[in-house]
Write a protein that holds these residues in place. Structure first.
Motif, PDB file in Angstrom:
ATOM      1  N   HIS A   1       0.854  -1.191   0.000  1.00  0.00           N
ATOM      2  CA  HIS A   1       0.000   0.000   0.000  1.00  0.00           C
ATOM      3  C   HIS A   1       0.891   1.243   0.000  1.00  0.00           C
ATOM      4  N   PRO A   2       0.593   2.231  -0.858  1.00  0.00           N
ATOM      5  CA  PRO A   2       1.488   3.391  -0.958  1.00  0.00           C
ATOM      6  C   PRO A   2       1.500   4.283   0.280  1.00  0.00           C
ATOM      7  N   GLU A   3       0.368   4.363   1.009  1.00  0.00           N
ATOM      8  CA  GLU A   3       0.308   5.227   2.191  1.00  0.00           C
ATOM      9  C   GLU A   3       0.735   4.389   3.396  1.00  0.00           C
ATOM     10  N   ARG A   4       2.024   4.302   3.586  1.00  0.00           N
ATOM     11  CA  ARG A   4       2.595   3.343   4.522  1.00  0.00           C
ATOM     12  C   ARG A   4       3.422   4.035   5.601  1.00  0.00           C
ATOM     13  N   VAL A   5       3.736   3.275   6.633  1.00  0.00           N
ATOM     14  CA  VAL A   5       4.480   3.808   7.773  1.00  0.00           C
ATOM     15  C   VAL A   5       5.814   4.395   7.346  1.00  0.00           C
ATOM     16  N   ASP A   6       6.461   3.797   6.358  1.00  0.00           N
ATOM     17  CA  ASP A   6       7.777   4.270   5.939  1.00  0.00           C
ATOM     18  C   ASP A   6       7.760   5.710   5.439  1.00  0.00           C
ATOM     19  N   ARG A   7       6.598   6.210   5.032  1.00  0.00           N
ATOM     20  CA  ARG A   7       6.505   7.620   4.636  1.00  0.00           C
ATOM     21  C   ARG A   7       6.899   8.528   5.804  1.00  0.00           C
ATOM     22  N   MET A   8       6.374   8.220   6.970  1.00  0.00           N
ATOM     23  CA  MET A   8       6.667   9.067   8.120  1.00  0.00           C
ATOM     24  C   MET A   8       8.116   8.930   8.555  1.00  0.00           C
ATOM     25  N   ARG A   9       8.637   7.725   8.445  1.00  0.00           N
ATOM     26  CA  ARG A   9      10.050   7.533   8.792  1.00  0.00           C
ATOM     27  C   ARG A   9      10.948   8.343   7.852  1.00  0.00           C
ATOM     28  N   ALA A  10      10.578   8.417   6.571  1.00  0.00           N
ATOM     29  CA  ALA A  10      11.362   9.189   5.602  1.00  0.00           C
ATOM     30  C   ALA A  10      11.322  10.677   5.935  1.00  0.00           C
ATOM     31  N   VAL A  11      10.151  11.171   6.324  1.00  0.00           N
ATOM     32  CA  VAL A  11      10.022  12.581   6.693  1.00  0.00           C
ATOM     33  C   VAL A  11      10.819  12.877   7.960  1.00  0.00           C
ATOM     34  N   GLU A  12      10.676  12.022   8.959  1.00  0.00           N
ATOM     35  CA  GLU A  12      11.393  12.232  10.214  1.00  0.00           C
ATOM     36  C   GLU A  12      12.897  12.217   9.999  1.00  0.00           C
ATOM     37  N   SER A  13      13.370  11.289   9.165  1.00  0.00           N
ATOM     38  CA  SER A  13      14.798  11.209   8.888  1.00  0.00           C
ATOM     39  C   SER A  13      15.307  12.470   8.219  1.00  0.00           C
ATOM     40  N   ALA A  14      14.543  12.981   7.259  1.00  0.00           N
ATOM     41  CA  ALA A  14      14.956  14.199   6.553  1.00  0.00           C
ATOM     42  C   ALA A  14      15.074  15.374   7.511  1.00  0.00           C
ATOM     43  N   LEU A  15      14.159  15.472   8.467  1.00  0.00           N
ATOM     44  CA  LEU A  15      14.120  16.641   9.354  1.00  0.00           C
ATOM     45  C   LEU A  15      15.008  16.482  10.583  1.00  0.00           C
ATOM     46  N   GLU A  16      15.720  15.351  10.660  1.00  0.00           N
ATOM     47  CA  GLU A  16      16.715  15.187  11.722  1.00  0.00           C
ATOM     48  C   GLU A  16      18.059  15.815  11.350  1.00  0.00           C
ATOM     49  N   ASP A  17      18.228  16.233  10.101  1.00  0.00           N
ATOM     50  CA  ASP A  17      19.465  16.859   9.659  1.00  0.00           C
ATOM     51  C   ASP A  17      19.758  18.119  10.486  1.00  0.00           C
ATOM     52  N   GLU A  18      21.021  18.400  10.689  1.00  0.00           N
ATOM     53  CA  GLU A  18      21.393  19.507  11.569  1.00  0.00           C
ATOM     54  C   GLU A  18      20.921  20.866  11.060  1.00  0.00           C
ATOM     55  N   ARG A  19      20.638  20.979   9.759  1.00  0.00           N
ATOM     56  CA  ARG A  19      20.156  22.273   9.256  1.00  0.00           C
ATOM     57  C   ARG A  19      18.763  22.590   9.778  1.00  0.00           C
ATOM     58  N   PHE A  20      18.097  21.594  10.375  1.00  0.00           N
ATOM     59  CA  PHE A  20      16.775  21.825  10.947  1.00  0.00           C
ATOM     60  C   PHE A  20      16.818  21.930  12.471  1.00  0.00           C
ATOM     61  N   SER A  21      18.011  22.175  13.018  1.00  0.00           N
ATOM     62  CA  SER A  21      18.160  22.239  14.472  1.00  0.00           C
ATOM     63  C   SER A  21      17.401  23.417  15.075  1.00  0.00           C
ATOM     64  N   ALA A  22      17.115  24.448  14.283  1.00  0.00           N
ATOM     65  CA  ALA A  22      16.419  25.629  14.804  1.00  0.00           C
ATOM     66  C   ALA A  22      14.898  25.439  14.870  1.00  0.00           C
ATOM     67  N   LEU A  23      14.391  24.345  14.331  1.00  0.00           N
ATOM     68  CA  LEU A  23      12.951  24.095  14.403  1.00  0.00           C
ATOM     69  C   LEU A  23      12.488  23.973  15.859  1.00  0.00           C
ATOM     70  N   ILE A  24      11.356  24.586  16.159  1.00  0.00           N
ATOM     71  CA  ILE A  24      10.672  24.289  17.417  1.00  0.00           C
ATOM     72  C   ILE A  24       9.905  22.988  17.193  1.00  0.00           C
ATOM     73  N   ARG A  25      10.079  22.030  18.063  1.00  0.00           N
ATOM     74  CA  ARG A  25       9.469  20.715  17.866  1.00  0.00           C
ATOM     75  C   ARG A  25       8.483  20.425  18.992  1.00  0.00           C
ATOM     76  N   GLU A  26       7.267  20.043  18.596  1.00  0.00           N
ATOM     77  CA  GLU A  26       6.241  19.703  19.569  1.00  0.00           C
ATOM     78  C   GLU A  26       5.552  18.410  19.155  1.00  0.00           C
ATOM     79  N   ASN A  27       5.152  17.636  20.137  1.00  0.00           N
ATOM     80  CA  ASN A  27       4.280  16.496  19.883  1.00  0.00           C
ATOM     81  C   ASN A  27       2.852  16.997  19.699  1.00  0.00           C
ATOM     82  N   ALA A  28       2.147  16.394  18.771  1.00  0.00           N
ATOM     83  CA  ALA A  28       0.769  16.787  18.510  1.00  0.00           C
ATOM     84  C   ALA A  28      -0.122  16.456  19.699  1.00  0.00           C
ATOM     85  N   ALA A  29      -1.031  17.370  19.986  1.00  0.00           N
ATOM     86  CA  ALA A  29      -2.070  17.098  20.968  1.00  0.00           C
ATOM     87  C   ALA A  29      -3.103  16.147  20.361  1.00  0.00           C
ATOM     88  N   LEU A  30      -3.826  15.469  21.204  1.00  0.00           N
ATOM     89  CA  LEU A  30      -4.917  14.619  20.745  1.00  0.00           C
ATOM     90  C   LEU A  30      -6.116  15.483  20.403  1.00  0.00           C
TER      91      LEU A  30
END
Length: 309
Positions: free
Chosen positions: A20-49
């Protein structure tokens, strides 16, 4: 200038069958991309329910309750030909709703200039009383309505550059003069909506369909001539982006040929309008994007632009 990134681990618990194209690995790919040090200035929050009250900004309570009640204790439940629920789906969906509202709260109160919700499943195909196309509740529409109801926004512009037309967002706001919905998308393609002639009851639906094989030049021309001037003239109090990255040339579900700089350019152009119209307030919500490398690179380009990188 501050950019907020909202994510939640529940996105990893919405499971789909192998292939199925809409798969868990999509989120892992996004998370991996945004772990790069150039994104260190991002404010990061967990989503509320998210709450049922938030969902009912755009969907009837009976429909919302039926979707939640369909959650299986184990295995998968088929909602339509493309859309399935697993035991973790409801948690992911409701955190997606919560992320959209949370992003609006942070941006409308000035705690962040803009925000990106890196959540799945997507939402822009979800109509008022219909879950479809991998989508359950329409997060972009909920964000727009929440900005109006909670923060007094008079006009909200929703721009959707996912390769598939956001039929759900269009349907929800078809007769609403206070929300502009503007879309580029491939046509003909699922879900079959999005013709230029579809303008809404108040002329606040703007569709700029592209043809299979179109690339950067045609996309940018459509944005410059059909979409961006209408958004500018609308003078929104908030811009919401349905940020799908399946118009990327690598994507297996469509036939457009966009590249990462196109998404960065579109982001920058929208931020320029936001600067003039609404103090830079932009909320971006992840939609499609099914090639992992294309999704990863495009997300990185988009968020870099949000950070004014």
């Amino acid at each position: 200038m501050t950019t907020l990134l909202i994510t939640h681990p529940s996105c990893l618990h919405h499971e789909t069958p192998p292939g199925h194209p809409e798969r868990v690995d999509r989120m892992r790919a996004v998370e991996s991309a945004l772990e790069d040090e150039r994104f260190s200035a991002l404010i990061r929050e967990n989503a509320a329910l998210g709450s049922l009250d938030l969902v009912t900004l755009c969907h009837p309570r009976e429909f919302a309750e039926a979707v939640l009640a369909a959650s299986p204790e184990h295995g998968l439940v088929q909602v339509d030909a493309d859309t399935l629920m697993s035991p973790g789906t409801v948690d992911a969906v409701m955190h997606g709703v919560g992320a959209a509202a949370q992003a609006v709260d942070e941006v409308m109160t000035g705690r962040a200039t803009n925000a990106f919700c890196a959540m799945r499943p997507p939402g822009h195909h979800a109509e008022t009383v219909k879950a479809m196309g991998f989508c359950f509740f329409n997060n972009a529409a909920i964000a727009a309505r929440h900005a109006q109801r909670r923060h007094g926004a008079e006009r909200v512009a929703v721009i959707d550059w996912d390769v598939h037309h956001g039929n759900g967002t269009q349907e929800i706001f078809w007769d609403d003069a206070s929300v502009l919905y503007a879309s580029t998308h491939e046509m003909p393609l699922y879900p079959g909506t999005g013709a230029v002639s579809e303008r809404g009851q108040h002329g606040t639906i703007v569709n700029a369909p592209l043809r299979a094989g179109d690339g950067s030049e045609i996309f940018r021309e459509a944005m410059e001539t059909a979409l961006l001037p209408r958004i500018e003239a609308f003078a929104p109090d908030l811009i919401v982006i349905s940020a799908g990255f399946d118009a990327h040339w690598r994507d297996p579900l469509a036939n457009l040929n966009l590249k990462e700089p196109d998404f960065a350019w579109a982001t920058q152009r929208l931020m320029e309008i936001a600067d003039r119209s609404c103090r830079g307030r932009v909320v971006s919500i992840l939609e499609g994007g099914y090639d992992l490398e294309g999704l990863s690179r495009s997300t990185a380009a988009h968020v870099t632009a949000l950070m004014r990188g």
